[in-house]
Each structure stands twice: as C-alpha cells, then as structure tokens.
Design an enzyme around this catalytic site. Sequence first.
Site, short mmCIF file in Angstrom:
data_model
loop_
_atom_site.label_atom_id
_atom_site.label_comp_id
_atom_site.label_asym_id
_atom_site.label_seq_id
_atom_site.Cartn_x
_atom_site.Cartn_y
_atom_site.Cartn_z
N CYS A 140 43.20 41.24 38.81
CA CYS A 140 41.87 40.69 39.09
C CYS A 140 41.95 39.56 40.11
O CYS A 140 42.31 38.43 39.76
CB CYS A 140 41.24 40.20 37.80
SG CYS A 140 39.67 39.38 38.05
N CYS A 143 39.59 36.61 39.44
CA CYS A 143 40.04 35.69 38.38
C CYS A 143 41.19 34.79 38.86
O CYS A 143 41.25 33.63 38.49
CB CYS A 143 40.54 36.45 37.15
SG CYS A 143 39.57 37.88 36.70
N ASP A 144 42.11 35.34 39.63
CA ASP A 144 43.39 34.65 39.83
C ASP A 144 43.70 34.22 41.27
O ASP A 144 44.68 33.51 41.48
CB ASP A 144 44.53 35.57 39.35
CG ASP A 144 44.43 35.84 37.85
OD1 ASP A 144 43.94 34.96 37.13
OD2 ASP A 144 44.80 36.94 37.42
#
Length: 323
Positions: A140, A143-144
Amino acid sequence: MNELGENVVMENVVIIGTGPAGLSAAIYAARAELQPLVLAGDTPGGQITITDAIDNFPGFPEGVAGIELFEKMRDQAEKFGARIVAETVTEVDFSSQPLKIKTYDNEYEASTVIISTGSNPRKLNVPGEQEYVGRGVSYCATCDAFFFRGRKVVVVGGGDSAVEEALFLTKFASSVTIVHRRDRLRAQAGLQTRAKNNEKIDFVWDSVVTEIVGDDKAGVTGIKVKNVKTDEESIVETDGVFIFVGHIPNTKLFEGKIDLDETGIIKTDSRQRTSVPGVYAAGDVQDNIYRQAVTSAGTGAAAAMEADKFLADMEGNAYPGKM
Ligand code: NAP
C-alpha cells in the site's frame, strides 16, 4: 429460531462488505425500503480506502481520495436507512431458505444475501517477503510512501496498480525502480507514458524477484532478481519493496457453498445471481476483468435491484429458478 432454540432476526437482505459494491447495494436496497443490514467486516471500505486519489469516478472532476469516497457512500447509505455494523462473517449456510449468516457476535437469517467481500493483494511468496512486512515490504503506497521520503524503492508488477502507485511514490522516494516479469507493461497507455516520462522511474524488465533481503537493524536492503530470459541473477539495492501483482478474491467463506471459478472468483450471471437463489455477488469478488470502483458500484446497484425483485417474487410465491 436457530438450532439452540434462540430467536434469530429475519432480514430482507444482508450485505457482506462495504467497498463501492456493498455500499452501492446498500444505497439501492435502502431506497427500496428493504432496511438492509450491512456487515462491514475487518476492513471497512476495502481497497479504495488505501487508494490515494481516484481520478476516474464520475462526478469528481478534481478526483477524490478513496477514504472520502468511502465515507460519502457510507453516509448516503445510512441516510436512507441502511444499518452498517462492524461485524465479521465467520460462516454461511446457503443450503436452504432462510439463508444463514454467522458473525463472531451474532447469527442472522435472511431471504437474500449480497456478497461484496472484495479482494486482497496477491503475495509474491518469496523468502523475506513475510519477514519484512512493515519493515520495507508493503502492499500500500498510500499507507507507507511517507516512510520512504528521499529513499530508494522498488515496485513489483506491471499493471495499472503498479504503475499508478509507482507514480505516487515518486512524490516521496528519491528513485522508483519498476521490476516487471515481461518486457512490456500491462498498464493502460496513459499511465505507461507518464511513468516512462518520469525521470525518477526506471525499469528492470523480464525479471522476477526471487528473494527480499535485509537485516534486523535496517529492514529491507535489497532484492534478488532473476532475468527470465538469461537466468542471470543480480541484486537491486533498495530501502523498500512495494508489491502490486494483482489480487485474490475474498471467497474462502463461500467455498463449497456457491459456485466459484478456478481463480476463486464467484460465478455470477449477467444479473449478479450466483448459483444459489437469493444470493448475489457484486464488485471485485465476482469480477476478474474491470475491477473499477465505478463498475463495482454498478454491480452493487444491480444486485440490490435483483434482491428486491427476488423478495417481491417470494411474496408472490414465484420462486426464481437456479441460473
Ligand atoms: P493486474 O492488472 O492483474 O496486474 C498484475 C501485474 O502483476 C501484471 O503486470 C502481472 O504480470 C504481474 N504479476 C502477477 N503475478 C506476478 C508474480 N507472481 N510475479 C511477478 N509479477 C506478477 O492487477 P492490478 O494492477 O492490481 O489491477 C487490477 C485491476 O484493477 C485491473 O483491471 C486494473 O485495470 C484495475 N485498476 C485500475 C486503475 C485505474 O483505472 N486507475 C488503477 C488500479 C487498478 P503480467 O503483466 O505479465 O501478467
């Protein structure tokens, strides 16, 4: 009444999942005054909530963040009377009417069920992948990506997701290397052009990842790749590995209960009907081709309209036959 003699509430329609398919089904079912019960599961909103920006959902010319689209759909469904509860389905029994759905907390019976449980990222299944999840391995970018500001990352895959997320990663990383197992991308032409014109992106063609390497202190430090044409092996140094090699449908619960195809997706006809009367499927869980937020929403709406017809026919005792 269940086998323990407990009263079980009878629902018109239970919708499993709250991605674009489940929530569109909820909006349509609620508007049809079916008071749908929506079981949100472990990951409310599904994959769109980990998508940075959705540029192709009609009605949002400036694009919309995945999480915002989810919240708007959820609010719209609730406004019309859908009941969305944070419960995860553990078991279903579709062998006879009423259909039965168990969660960790409750047991439900329903005349119709709409399955919209979506899919999850496919893993590479190579040494080091599992070990370094959260320490350099990610599925993701939204997200990261932030953790890789000014650092080198690798993206594995050649489809729309890989290229779109590689482009997103260029906002943070110092360089993005796309490793693809063939010599051309699967992604749509527009994305390919943007990636090829982006000076932070380079490509390793015809290559598969055979291992993700690192150490306890630094996390991921590199990947081992093998050229599939020459068998030559090499190491690409990197701080992070973002893996986008497709998806696996979330259908484990339904194995042996309804017909699935050889890839595990639920077989539906052109009216979203599964092999069990009264059970419908919508979105990625039954779609190996389009897998767009908008097509998922469309099949969700269609499933709800079919469920409504099924209930009306049931009242008139005209029970639709098997597909
Ligand atoms: P995908 O289209 O199935 O692409 C998966 C990619 O991973 C392919 O390039 C495939 O290689 C590669 N791959 C698969 N297994 C692999 C393995 N074991 N090792 C190495 N590489 C592997 O998946 P996706 O990119 O997630 O897209 C899924 C669907 O969502 C598609 O329909 C796509 O159009 C859609 N989508 C659309 C958008 C958008 O419209 N903006 C954004 C994201 C996704 P091969 O090419 O050799 O098969």
